[in-house]
Design an enzyme around this catalytic site. Structure first.
Site, mmCIF file in Angstrom:
data_model
loop_
_atom_site.group_PDB
_atom_site.id
_atom_site.type_symbol
_atom_site.label_atom_id
_atom_site.label_comp_id
_atom_site.label_asym_id
_atom_site.label_seq_id
_atom_site.Cartn_x
_atom_site.Cartn_y
_atom_site.Cartn_z
ATOM 1 N N GLU A 42 0.819 -1.217 0.000
ATOM 2 C CA GLU A 42 0.000 0.000 0.000
ATOM 3 C C GLU A 42 0.849 1.261 0.000
ATOM 4 O O GLU A 42 0.524 2.242 -0.660
ATOM 5 C CB GLU A 42 -0.961 0.004 1.193
ATOM 6 N N TYR A 125 -6.436 7.017 3.593
ATOM 7 C CA TYR A 125 -6.585 5.936 2.622
ATOM 8 C C TYR A 125 -5.892 4.663 3.100
ATOM 9 O O TYR A 125 -6.491 3.571 3.139
ATOM 10 C CB TYR A 125 -6.043 6.326 1.226
ATOM 11 N N ASP A 143 -9.394 5.712 -2.765
ATOM 12 C CA ASP A 143 -8.261 6.224 -3.539
ATOM 13 C C ASP A 143 -8.791 6.835 -4.835
ATOM 14 O O ASP A 143 -9.997 7.029 -5.008
ATOM 15 C CB ASP A 143 -7.287 5.080 -3.832
#
Length: 363
Positions: A42, A125, A143
């Site tokens: 991520e 996020y 996102d």
DNA sequence: AACGCGTGGGT
DNA sequence: TACCCAAGCGT
């Protein structure tokens, strides 16, 4: 939208994901996701494409298979492995986060959104993505993909970023109680493969029947975005200084700001007017033909390379001599790899070039 | 809140 | 070619 329809949306997307979801290195097929892998991927994927991340992810997992080994690594090794991926604050924060998790959380990433949010490099996020994907907690991961998909689904005409609060609420309401992690990844896969920025493939979209953007014929034009301003061009010099033994002078950049902590070919400031100033050492500099061009997020850059050779010299502050064959292994960002390639093409090693019009210590 | 922060691929 | 863009965060 009727309750029945909105309830049908997650199920349709999950069924699509089961059939067509992407096979990616950080997704454990049929196994429970590894929080370390989820976190690492991520961070790398922030503002970065899957294609760019793949090799870096595999390299990191090989070199540092868990958060303890990453936390124990020297920061410079992490920067070397990150070199070329961009947004180098991510690498510094990644390392700081690994240390914090080892020291404050016993080596396990926290499960709660709020605790995740406190860690360096983890924002709304990423905290949502880790909570959902690694721990299956019912959090949305909003996102750019999700903003696009949901803007189209609801035909939102308000431009980004003004529409973010509305999109966030829509996303939150959509998250299913079960399989929140799969749902988050499914939404991103949908955006990456079908609901693409241009020419979305609505014919094979699992949400085509409910998508107001498609129904109104505006899907491909959404989301609206506020106009962004043009970026300026800056110019500067880089000093390719080789030593008789076949080494070159490199310099460490300041820890914060642009390319923070990375290595560089020493150079001038980068300004809109070509700067004047001192080279790092007294030498006979010659200007190499051509320019190195590079575009950052907020400015274009044109670098003129000056070359010189010395017999020996003590490295100036933050500088050190690096054998030319070892330069590739240094923590050099892409712009500096362009400078190195340009200089090496023009300056054969061990053949010192005479300065045509020597100017000592000044350029 | 708006801006600084990289890079490479797609159109 | 010259944009546009990609799993955002920190300040």
């Amino acid at each position: 939208m009727t309750p029945a329809l909105s309830e049908a949306l997650p199920g349709k997307l999950l069924a699509w994901y089961d059939a067509y979801g992407r096979d990616l290195p950080w997704r454990m097929k049929g196994k429970k996701p590894d929080p370390y892998s989820v976190w690492l991927s991520e961070i790398m994927l922030q503002q970065t494409t899957v294609a760019a991340v793949r090799d870096y992810y595999n390299k990191f997992i090989s070199q540092w298979p868990n958060i303890e080994t990453l936390a124990a690594a020297p920061l410079d090794d992490v920067l070397k492995a990150w070199a070329g991926l961009g947004y180098y604050a991510r690498a510094r924060n990644l390392h700081a986060c690994a240390k914090a998790v080892v020291e404050q959380h016993g080596g396990s990433l926290p499960r709660s959104f709020e605790e995740l949010l406190k860690l360096p490099g983890i924002g709304p996020y990423t905290a949502g993505a880790i909570a959902a994907i690694a721990y299956d907690a019912p959090h949305p991961a909003v996102d750019g993909n999700v903003e696009r998909v949901l803007s189209r689904l609801h035909a939102i005409e308000t431009p980004l970023p003004d529409s973010k609060p509305l999109i966030r609420k829509i996303a939150q309401d959509l998250v299913p109680e079960k399989r929140a992690g799969d749902f988050a990844q499914a939404l991103m896969d949908l955006g990456a493969t079908i609901c693409t920025p241009k020419s979305p493939n609505c014919l094979i979209c699992p949400w085509t029947d409910q998508c107001r953007g498609r129904i109104f014929g505006v899907a491909g034009t959404l989301p609206r975005k506020s106009a962004k301003k043009a970026i300026p061009t800056r110019k500067g010099y880089a000093f390719w200084l080789t030593r008789n033994d076949g080494s070159v002078l490199l310099r460490r950049r300041p820890e914060k700001g642009l390319l923070g902590g990375m290595m560089e070919v020493p150079g001038s400031e980068w300004t809109e007017k070509l700067p004047e100033g001192d080279a790092p050492l007294i030498a006979s500099w010659r200007k190499l033909p051509g320019k190195v061009e590079h575009t950052f997020t907020h400015f274009h850059l044109e670098i003129t390379v000056l070359a010189a050779t010395v017999v020996d010299a003590k490295p100036p502050p933050y500088c050190r001599w690096v054998a030319v064959q070892d330069v590739d292994a240094e923590a050099l960002p892409s712009v500096m790899r362009k400078v190195v390639a340009h200089a090496r093409k023009m300056v054969p090693l061990r053949h010192p070039v005479q300065g045509r019009s020597p100017r000592h210590g000044t350029y």
